[in-house]
Design a protein around this motif. Sequence first.
Motif, PDB file in Angstrom:
ATOM      1  N   GLN A   1       0.847  -1.280  -0.108  1.00 34.88           N
ATOM      2  CA  GLN A   1      -0.046  -0.013  -0.077  1.00 34.88           C
ATOM      3  C   GLN A   1       0.848   1.393   0.090  1.00 34.88           C
ATOM      4  O   GLN A   1       1.903   1.444   0.684  1.00 34.88           O
ATOM      5  CB  GLN A   1      -0.959  -0.139   1.272  1.00 34.88           C
ATOM      6  CG  GLN A   1      -2.057  -1.146   1.110  1.00 34.88           C
ATOM      7  CD  GLN A   1      -2.964  -0.954   2.047  1.00 34.88           C
ATOM      8  OE1 GLN A   1      -2.658  -0.645   3.468  1.00 34.88           O
ATOM      9  NE2 GLN A   1      -4.473  -0.964   1.760  1.00 34.88           N
ATOM     10  N   PHE A   2       0.649   2.353  -1.008  1.00 33.66           N
ATOM     11  CA  PHE A   2       1.203   3.324  -0.909  1.00 33.66           C
ATOM     12  C   PHE A   2       0.129   4.596  -0.227  1.00 33.66           C
ATOM     13  O   PHE A   2      -0.824   4.279  -0.386  1.00 33.66           O
ATOM     14  CB  PHE A   2       1.319   4.042  -2.493  1.00 33.66           C
ATOM     15  CG  PHE A   2       2.351   3.240  -3.150  1.00 33.66           C
ATOM     16  CD1 PHE A   2       3.750   3.733  -3.257  1.00 33.66           C
ATOM     17  CD2 PHE A   2       2.140   1.979  -3.775  1.00 33.66           C
ATOM     18  CE1 PHE A   2       4.593   3.164  -4.274  1.00 33.66           C
ATOM     19  CE2 PHE A   2       3.160   1.291  -4.512  1.00 33.66           C
ATOM     20  CZ  PHE A   2       4.327   1.892  -4.648  1.00 33.66           C
ATOM     21  N   LEU A   3       0.701   5.463   0.329  1.00 37.67           N
ATOM     22  CA  LEU A   3       0.387   6.518   1.043  1.00 37.67           C
ATOM     23  C   LEU A   3      -1.022   6.181   2.045  1.00 37.67           C
ATOM     24  O   LEU A   3      -1.849   6.934   2.215  1.00 37.67           O
ATOM     25  CB  LEU A   3      -0.515   7.260  -0.146  1.00 37.67           C
ATOM     26  CG  LEU A   3       0.298   7.785  -1.513  1.00 37.67           C
ATOM     27  CD1 LEU A   3      -0.727   8.683  -2.494  1.00 37.67           C
ATOM     28  CD2 LEU A   3       1.484   8.851  -0.806  1.00 37.67           C
ATOM     29  N   LYS A   4      -0.847   5.094   2.527  1.00 35.99           N
ATOM     30  CA  LYS A   4      -1.809   4.650   3.602  1.00 35.99           C
ATOM     31  C   LYS A   4      -0.960   4.076   4.937  1.00 35.99           C
ATOM     32  O   LYS A   4       0.123   3.537   4.602  1.00 35.99           O
ATOM     33  CB  LYS A   4      -2.663   3.427   3.097  1.00 35.99           C
ATOM     34  CG  LYS A   4      -3.502   3.854   2.197  1.00 35.99           C
ATOM     35  CD  LYS A   4      -4.436   2.762   1.597  1.00 35.99           C
ATOM     36  CE  LYS A   4      -5.508   3.129   0.471  1.00 35.99           C
ATOM     37  NZ  LYS A   4      -6.425   2.016   0.075  1.00 35.99           N
ATOM     38  N   ASN A   5      -1.370   4.820   5.962  1.00 33.01           N
ATOM     39  CA  ASN A   5      -0.543   4.558   7.078  1.00 33.01           C
ATOM     40  C   ASN A   5      -1.280   4.664   8.404  1.00 33.01           C
ATOM     41  O   ASN A   5      -0.836   4.528   9.541  1.00 33.01           O
ATOM     42  CB  ASN A   5       0.727   5.551   7.382  1.00 33.01           C
ATOM     43  CG  ASN A   5       0.258   7.066   7.378  1.00 33.01           C
ATOM     44  OD1 ASN A   5      -1.023   7.317   7.728  1.00 33.01           O
ATOM     45  ND2 ASN A   5       1.309   7.864   6.999  1.00 33.01           N
ATOM     46  N   THR A   6      -2.607   4.824   8.371  1.00 34.15           N
ATOM     47  CA  THR A   6      -3.422   4.735   9.387  1.00 34.15           C
ATOM     48  C   THR A   6      -4.263   3.381   9.552  1.00 34.15           C
ATOM     49  O   THR A   6      -4.366   2.537   8.502  1.00 34.15           O
ATOM     50  CB  THR A   6      -4.500   5.807   9.430  1.00 34.15           C
ATOM     51  OG1 THR A   6      -5.195   5.670   7.912  1.00 34.15           O
ATOM     52  CG2 THR A   6      -3.976   7.152   9.363  1.00 34.15           C
ATOM     53  N   PRO A   7      -4.787   2.995  10.735  1.00 30.41           N
ATOM     54  CA  PRO A   7      -5.235   1.842  10.943  1.00 30.41           C
ATOM     55  C   PRO A   7      -6.462   1.713  10.053  1.00 30.41           C
ATOM     56  O   PRO A   7      -7.283   2.648   9.858  1.00 30.41           O
ATOM     57  CB  PRO A   7      -5.641   1.891  12.589  1.00 30.41           C
ATOM     58  CG  PRO A   7      -4.811   2.744  12.986  1.00 30.41           C
ATOM     59  CD  PRO A   7      -4.600   3.891  11.949  1.00 30.41           C
ATOM     60  N   THR A   8      -6.706   0.697   9.533  1.00 33.72           N
ATOM     61  CA  THR A   8      -7.823   0.385   8.676  1.00 33.72           C
ATOM     62  C   THR A   8      -8.248  -1.320   9.063  1.00 33.72           C
ATOM     63  O   THR A   8      -7.486  -1.945   9.590  1.00 33.72           O
ATOM     64  CB  THR A   8      -7.725   0.343   7.191  1.00 33.72           C
ATOM     65  OG1 THR A   8      -6.513  -0.388   6.932  1.00 33.72           O
ATOM     66  CG2 THR A   8      -7.280   1.723   6.840  1.00 33.72           C
TER      67      THR A   8
ATOM     68  N   GLU B   1      -8.901  -3.691   7.070  1.00 31.49           N
ATOM     69  CA  GLU B   1      -8.282  -4.872   6.266  1.00 31.49           C
ATOM     70  C   GLU B   1      -6.818  -5.422   7.169  1.00 31.49           C
ATOM     71  O   GLU B   1      -6.604  -6.347   6.747  1.00 31.49           O
ATOM     72  CB  GLU B   1      -8.018  -4.525   5.031  1.00 31.49           C
ATOM     73  CG  GLU B   1      -7.105  -3.486   4.421  1.00 31.49           C
ATOM     74  CD  GLU B   1      -7.759  -1.982   4.460  1.00 31.49           C
ATOM     75  OE1 GLU B   1      -7.130  -1.179   3.488  1.00 31.49           O
ATOM     76  OE2 GLU B   1      -8.891  -1.842   4.717  1.00 31.49           O
ATOM     77  N   LEU B   2      -6.226  -4.478   7.836  1.00 29.84           N
ATOM     78  CA  LEU B   2      -4.989  -4.569   8.587  1.00 29.84           C
ATOM     79  C   LEU B   2      -5.359  -6.020   9.281  1.00 29.84           C
ATOM     80  O   LEU B   2      -4.494  -7.151   9.266  1.00 29.84           O
ATOM     81  CB  LEU B   2      -4.485  -3.536   9.176  1.00 29.84           C
ATOM     82  CG  LEU B   2      -3.941  -2.421   8.632  1.00 29.84           C
ATOM     83  CD1 LEU B   2      -3.390  -1.374   9.384  1.00 29.84           C
ATOM     84  CD2 LEU B   2      -2.969  -2.906   7.656  1.00 29.84           C
ATOM     85  N   ASP B   3      -6.289  -5.975  10.220  1.00 31.97           N
ATOM     86  CA  ASP B   3      -6.581  -7.263  11.240  1.00 31.97           C
ATOM     87  C   ASP B   3      -7.083  -8.233  10.398  1.00 31.97           C
ATOM     88  O   ASP B   3      -6.744  -9.404  10.540  1.00 31.97           O
ATOM     89  CB  ASP B   3      -7.416  -6.791  12.258  1.00 31.97           C
ATOM     90  CG  ASP B   3      -6.703  -5.759  13.151  1.00 31.97           C
ATOM     91  OD1 ASP B   3      -5.532  -5.759  13.180  1.00 31.97           O
ATOM     92  OD2 ASP B   3      -7.205  -4.708  13.669  1.00 31.97           O
ATOM     93  N   SER B   4      -8.006  -8.131   9.362  1.00 39.41           N
ATOM     94  CA  SER B   4      -8.649  -9.099   8.566  1.00 39.41           C
ATOM     95  C   SER B   4      -7.454  -9.814   7.830  1.00 39.41           C
ATOM     96  O   SER B   4      -7.531 -11.183   7.908  1.00 39.41           O
ATOM     97  CB  SER B   4      -9.758  -8.487   7.421  1.00 39.41           C
ATOM     98  OG  SER B   4     -10.657  -7.820   8.335  1.00 39.41           O
TER      99      SER B   4
ATOM    100  N   GLY C   1     -14.944   0.308   9.614  1.00 39.57           N
ATOM    101  CA  GLY C   1     -15.317  -1.010   9.095  1.00 39.57           C
ATOM    102  C   GLY C   1     -16.093  -0.980   7.866  1.00 39.57           C
ATOM    103  O   GLY C   1     -16.570  -2.009   7.315  1.00 39.57           O
ATOM    104  N   ILE C   2     -16.364   0.265   7.321  1.00 38.55           N
ATOM    105  CA  ILE C   2     -17.023   0.188   5.920  1.00 38.55           C
ATOM    106  C   ILE C   2     -16.148   1.200   4.995  1.00 38.55           C
ATOM    107  O   ILE C   2     -15.822   0.298   3.954  1.00 38.55           O
ATOM    108  CB  ILE C   2     -18.526   1.153   6.079  1.00 38.55           C
ATOM    109  CG1 ILE C   2     -19.235   0.474   6.815  1.00 38.55           C
ATOM    110  CG2 ILE C   2     -19.060   1.193   4.570  1.00 38.55           C
ATOM    111  CD1 ILE C   2     -19.705  -0.862   6.735  1.00 38.55           C
ATOM    112  N   GLU C   3     -15.494   2.188   5.453  1.00 41.81           N
ATOM    113  CA  GLU C   3     -14.718   2.782   4.383  1.00 41.81           C
ATOM    114  C   GLU C   3     -13.374   2.762   4.749  1.00 41.81           C
ATOM    115  O   GLU C   3     -12.335   2.991   3.972  1.00 41.81           O
ATOM    116  CB  GLU C   3     -15.050   4.564   4.153  1.00 41.81           C
ATOM    117  CG  GLU C   3     -16.068   4.690   3.400  1.00 41.81           C
ATOM    118  CD  GLU C   3     -17.487   4.529   3.823  1.00 41.81           C
ATOM    119  OE1 GLU C   3     -18.514   4.273   3.137  1.00 41.81           O
ATOM    120  OE2 GLU C   3     -17.502   4.576   5.320  1.00 41.81           O
ATOM    121  N   TYR C   4     -12.862   2.489   5.943  1.00 44.03           N
ATOM    122  CA  TYR C   4     -11.707   2.197   6.388  1.00 44.03           C
ATOM    123  C   TYR C   4     -11.580   1.091   7.337  1.00 44.03           C
ATOM    124  O   TYR C   4     -12.623   0.619   8.105  1.00 44.03           O
ATOM    125  CB  TYR C   4     -10.873   3.326   6.751  1.00 44.03           C
ATOM    126  CG  TYR C   4     -11.533   4.213   8.222  1.00 44.03           C
ATOM    127  CD1 TYR C   4     -10.841   3.530   9.319  1.00 44.03           C
ATOM    128  CD2 TYR C   4     -12.504   4.799   8.157  1.00 44.03           C
ATOM    129  CE1 TYR C   4     -11.416   4.271  10.532  1.00 44.03           C
ATOM    130  CE2 TYR C   4     -13.035   5.461   9.146  1.00 44.03           C
ATOM    131  CZ  TYR C   4     -12.620   5.200  10.570  1.00 44.03           C
ATOM    132  OH  TYR C   4     -12.988   5.707  11.580  1.00 44.03           O
TER     133      TYR C   4
END
Length: 176
Positions: A38-45, A47-50, A173-176
Amino acid sequence: MNKGYIQVYTGNGKGKTTAAIGLGVRAAGYKRQVYMVQFLKNTPTGELDSLKLLEPYFKLFRFQKTKGFFWNLNDEEKKILKAEVQETYDFIVKVMREGSCEVLILDEILGAYKNELITEEQIIYLIDIKPIEMELILTGRNAPEWLVNKADLVTEMKDIKHYAEKGIMARKGIEY
């Protein structure tokens, strides 16, 4: 896989990353090695845990530590971000040269391109060195014509209606 193709998920609509993850989940279900960078993404989302649940078949990589949207960064932060993107790019080149995965998702690489953090030549180089059996997925808004021409499959996500227009903010949980 005997032959992998180049797929692009682009457009202003919601679902580019979600579509790429869905493809990766399907591949992981067949025990294919999937890497998502992932580029330009560094906040918790979410999908990280999933995606951790799908390891070792689906692995997610993030190299960016610089926080905030690109347009809000000062010049020094943009310089740091550019170095982080280069580190990401170097990792991708290594993965491709070593053939470390069967499916490689480059999430928001087009955002990095739009913000001049990665060049057209660098993306073309990745396409050129892609192992024949590797599936390569690129996501982000505004796919340039040269990439559309090189890709085997291009899907455009198009906004027809979006609840953000009513002031509804991104939801956990929906957009992030």
